[in-house]
Scaffold this motif. Structure first.
Motif, PDB file in Angstrom:
ATOM      1  N   ILE A 154       0.740  -1.108   0.052  1.00  0.00           N
ATOM      2  CA  ILE A 154      -0.050   0.026   0.098  1.00  0.00           C
ATOM      3  C   ILE A 154       0.914   1.253  -0.095  1.00  0.00           C
ATOM      4  O   ILE A 154       0.769   2.240  -0.747  1.00  0.00           O
ATOM      5  N   ASP A 155       1.837   1.240   0.808  1.00  0.00           N
ATOM      6  CA  ASP A 155       2.824   2.603   0.930  1.00  0.00           C
ATOM      7  C   ASP A 155       3.401   2.598  -0.689  1.00  0.00           C
ATOM      8  O   ASP A 155       3.701   3.708  -1.059  1.00  0.00           O
ATOM      9  N   LEU A 156       3.631   1.628  -1.248  1.00  0.00           N
ATOM     10  CA  LEU A 156       4.392   1.698  -2.646  1.00  0.00           C
ATOM     11  C   LEU A 156       3.445   2.337  -3.638  1.00  0.00           C
ATOM     12  O   LEU A 156       3.667   3.017  -4.387  1.00  0.00           O
ATOM     13  N   LEU A 157       2.270   2.020  -3.289  1.00  0.00           N
ATOM     14  CA  LEU A 157       1.132   2.543  -4.547  1.00  0.00           C
ATOM     15  C   LEU A 157       1.160   4.171  -4.114  1.00  0.00           C
ATOM     16  O   LEU A 157       0.674   4.730  -5.118  1.00  0.00           O
ATOM     17  N   PHE A 158       1.167   4.570  -2.927  1.00  0.00           N
ATOM     18  CA  PHE A 158       0.961   5.985  -2.703  1.00  0.00           C
ATOM     19  C   PHE A 158       2.186   6.802  -2.528  1.00  0.00           C
ATOM     20  O   PHE A 158       2.148   8.083  -2.378  1.00  0.00           O
ATOM     21  N   ARG A 159       3.495   6.285  -2.865  1.00  0.00           N
ATOM     22  CA  ARG A 159       4.503   7.055  -3.042  1.00  0.00           C
ATOM     23  C   ARG A 159       4.737   7.542  -4.377  1.00  0.00           C
ATOM     24  O   ARG A 159       4.328   7.489  -5.282  1.00  0.00           O
TER      25      ARG A 159
END
Length: 159
Positions: A154-159
């Motif tokens: 999820i963090d990778l998606l929003f970076r």
């Protein structure tokens, strides 16, 4: 509403999505939230209160007053459960106060999509969107609710 309405909706907005838990794993723009503490028994009042608070909060942040909502409810039952076959919409009875809306509901059985009926996936809430920007506010405001198991993705998606 008919199963054609559901099929049309999925085709227009969610091409390729299969309605099966967990939806997060089937959709590019999604967030998986933990709505209750896994260390607390699901039968304890604190667990239920937390799940209620978080699910209502997410629902109210995602949907506006005038939005049309298509509910798809997974009611686990057996073929021998005649009560739910005769009165399947009773799951909504105490939650929908507008009787006119309640009587507009329709019931359609869809084939089961569960491969393993013993899956333990009942403490999560998946929010899907047509773009990551439309749910970025949830990622930022409720980041501490994100399921740790899926946090890296999820963090990778929003970076």
């Amino acid at each position: 509403m008919s199963t054609n309405t559901l099929s049309s909706f999925l085709k227009e907005y969610c091409e390729g999505l299969t309605l099966r838990p967990a939806l997060f794993y089937s959709w590019k723009y999604s967030i998986r939230f933990q709505i209750s503490d896994p260390l607390i028994s699901s039968h304890e009042k604190d667990c239920l209160n937390q799940a209620f608070h978080r699910s209502i909060t997410l629902f109210q942040r995602v949907f506006g007053e005038g939005d049309e909502i298509l509910f798809v409810t997974d009611v686990h039952t057996t073929n021998k459960d005649l009560f739910l076959q005769k009165r399947p919409l009773n799951v909504y009875l105490k939650y929908i106060k507008d009787k006119k809306r309640l009587y507009q509901l329709n019931h359609h059985c869809l084939p089961s999509v569960f491969q393993d009926e013993d899956e333990d996936d009942d403490r999560g809430c998946d929010v899907l969107a047509s773009s990551k920007e439309s749910i970025r506010f949830l990622y930022e405001e409720y980041n501490n609710w994100i399921l740790d198991y899926d946090r890296e993705e999820i963090d990778l998606l929003f970076r």
